[in-house]
Write a protein that holds these residues in place. Structure first.
Motif, short mmCIF file in Angstrom:
data_model
loop_
_atom_site.label_atom_id
_atom_site.label_comp_id
_atom_site.label_asym_id
_atom_site.label_seq_id
_atom_site.Cartn_x
_atom_site.Cartn_y
_atom_site.Cartn_z
N HIS A 181 47.64 13.84 31.41
CA HIS A 181 47.58 14.62 32.65
C HIS A 181 48.64 15.71 32.63
O HIS A 181 48.93 16.32 33.65
CB HIS A 181 47.76 13.69 33.85
N ARG A 205 52.64 9.28 39.38
CA ARG A 205 51.30 9.46 38.78
C ARG A 205 50.78 8.17 38.17
O ARG A 205 49.57 7.93 38.15
CB ARG A 205 51.37 10.55 37.70
N TRP A 443 47.98 22.74 36.47
CA TRP A 443 47.35 21.40 36.54
C TRP A 443 47.04 20.97 37.97
O TRP A 443 46.14 20.16 38.20
CB TRP A 443 48.20 20.37 35.80
N ASP A 447 43.31 19.57 38.01
CA ASP A 447 43.10 18.18 38.42
C ASP A 447 42.10 18.04 39.56
O ASP A 447 41.69 16.92 39.90
CB ASP A 447 44.43 17.54 38.83
N ARG A 453 39.00 17.15 31.55
CA ARG A 453 40.34 16.91 31.03
C ARG A 453 40.60 17.92 29.92
O ARG A 453 39.78 18.08 29.01
CB ARG A 453 40.46 15.47 30.49
#
Length: 486
Positions: A181, A205, A443, A447, A453
């Motif tokens: 991530h 996270r 991101w 996200d 991804r």
């Protein structure tokens, strides 16, 4: 158009990250299609042939200390005789002297005393510089003398977009770990654990890691910051006074064999690999990527899209504002030699001398025999082009390459049989001092897409090694399968 994800998993890019995701997903029974714009797999981790000599696209070695999952996947793909670990021995030419890198205590007799003594002194002190500026971090870690005679000049040649180490984040030098991530991986990277905010971001996270840590604390409290710093310092001490070489995988036939074998197993398992799939485009609607197209094909409603190509291109397609996150192109000089070079142990050598045009020398046949015809040898030099004229006509550099090799006593000009130049676009991300903040902004928008991804060196703007890219692929596959644990 239905929003139900009825299509396959689409993976863009058949390099280490893409294939690292593709094979586990296919073995788990998922329908997977891999799109590769070139006519062969490998990406940056491929090998090329020139006049019967095999060269890697840059000095690449597959480190075997990254994770058991990575090693198991590769070992399951290559032939038994291709699983060939070797010692990772590299060197640096400092003040005209070839020494191991990082320097060992034995180098004290071959380097200026002020340089090596300060380096060894810094290696044993339990103190890690807290500056994010590469220059300040390196001066604090290796000493000002070592920075002045080697590290500073080397980085000025290697990474000119950042003015050497002056405007370069230390994470670039350290190849700091990231998660899939794109968070700094404070679980794996001990130096990142010295930054409390990064630890908090990681635990926010991955809350399961906090729970696991709490359970472990009931039996043994985790080390404090001072203990972690002391452990890092002991690692520096170990580098300075011992020679415990890391093991790397280098199969006969070149490092490109690894991705070739993984791709082969993927296809044998029923996966779809499309080479020369150019002009890949993704379309999104709301929180999902709904369509992937390329010249000659399309996928509607993909279950998942795993992107390993240019981060900037992905953002442009999704309407995400571009951040100033530069990539750097390198130039490789592939040389065939008329006769074998003198024996040596270093797989490659760093070169800081500002009068020498290249910054690294790579000796392919020290990794494995058989990469060149009998009675011959090979050399490769890495150059960061400074002049647009060199990019237009790299043969302008030939005499400077030959002069540099002669100056360093590597070979005489007449021993070089032929030279071929190979540009490797966007081979290195270059971390500006605020790169973490810029990636966080990117991101925050990427996200939003539930089935997307972006991973790997290009997809994450992440300077890493091949095994880490493959681990990112494996963990992305685990995330899709519901087995990823953070």
């Amino acid at each position: 158009m239905s929003d139900t994800p009825t299509g396959p998993v689409v993976i863009v890019g058949a390099g280490m990250a893409g294939l690292g995701a593709a094979l586990p997903l296919r073995r788990a029974g998922r329908e997977v299609i891999v799109l590769e714009r070139l006519g062969e797999v490998g990406g940056l981790a491929r090998s090329v042939e020139f006049r019967g000599h095999v060269f890697d696209v840059g000095p690449h070695y597959f480190f075997l200390d990254v994770s058991a999952d990575v090693n198991a996947l590769v070992k399951s793909a290559v032939q038994p005789e291709e699983w060939r670990p070797i010692d990772f021995k590299i060197g640096a030419i400092i003040n005209g002297v070839n020494v191991p890198w990082p320097p060992t205590a034995s180098a004290i007799f071959r380097l200026p005393p002020s340089g090596i003594l300060r380096y060894l002194r810094n290696a044993v002190k339990a103190e890690i510089p807290d500056s994010h500026v590469a220059r300040e971090f390196l001066e604090g870690s290796y000493g000002r003398a070592m920075y002045r005679i080697f590290l500073g000049p080397y980085l000025l040649k290697k990474v000119p977009p950042s003015q050497g180490a002056e405007k370069l984040h230390r994470d670039w030098w350290l190849q700091a770990a990231r998660t899939i991530h794109n968070l700094p991986d404070a679980k794996r990277d001990k130096l990142l654990q010295t930054e409390p905010q990064l630890v908090q971001d990681y635990l926010a996270r991955y809350p399961q890691v906090r729970r696991e840590g709490a359970a472990a604390t009931a039996q043994a409290p985790p080390p404090g910051g001072a203990v972690r710093v002391a452990r890092i310092a002991r690692g520096l001490f170990k580098n300075a006074f011992a020679r415990n070489y890391k093991k790397v995988l280098y199969p006969p036939g070149g490092v490109g064999v690894i991705t070739q074998r993984v791709a082969q197993r993927f296809v044998e398992a029923g996966g779809t690999l499309k080479l020369r799939a150019s002009n890949v485009h993704v379309e999104a609607n709301g929180r999902r990527v709904t369509r992937v197209t390329w010249d000659g094909g399309a996928v509607e409603n993909p279950q998942k899209v795993i992107w390993t190509g240019s981060l900037h291109r992905l953002c442009a397609m999704l309407g995400i504002p571009r951040e100033e996150l530069p990539f750097m192109t390198i130039l490789l000089g592939l040389m065939t030699m008329r006769r074998p070079l003198p024996a040596g142990a270093d797989l490659y050598t760093y070169v800081a001398d500002p009068e020498v045009v290249f910054n690294r020398i790579y000796y392919p046949n020290r990794s494995v025999e058989g990469l060149c015809p009998p009675g011959k040898d090979s050399l490769c030099v890495e150059i960061t082009p400074f002049d647009e004229r060199d990019e237009a006509d790299p043969t302008r550099l030939t005499e400077r390459v030959k002069a540099g090799l002669a100056k360093l006593d590597v070979c005489r000009p007449e021993e070089i049989e032929d030279i071929k130049y190979l540009f490797v676009p966007d081979s290195y991300p270059v971390y500006p001092l605020d790169y973490r903040e810029k990636l966080k902004r990117v991101w925050a928008q990427l996200d939003r897409y539930e089935n997307l991804r972006s991973i790997g060196r290009s997809g994450q703007f992440w300077y890493n090694n091949m095994a880490r890219s493959m681990r990112a692929g494996i963990e992305t596959a685990q995330e899709h399968l519901g087995t990823f644990e953070g």
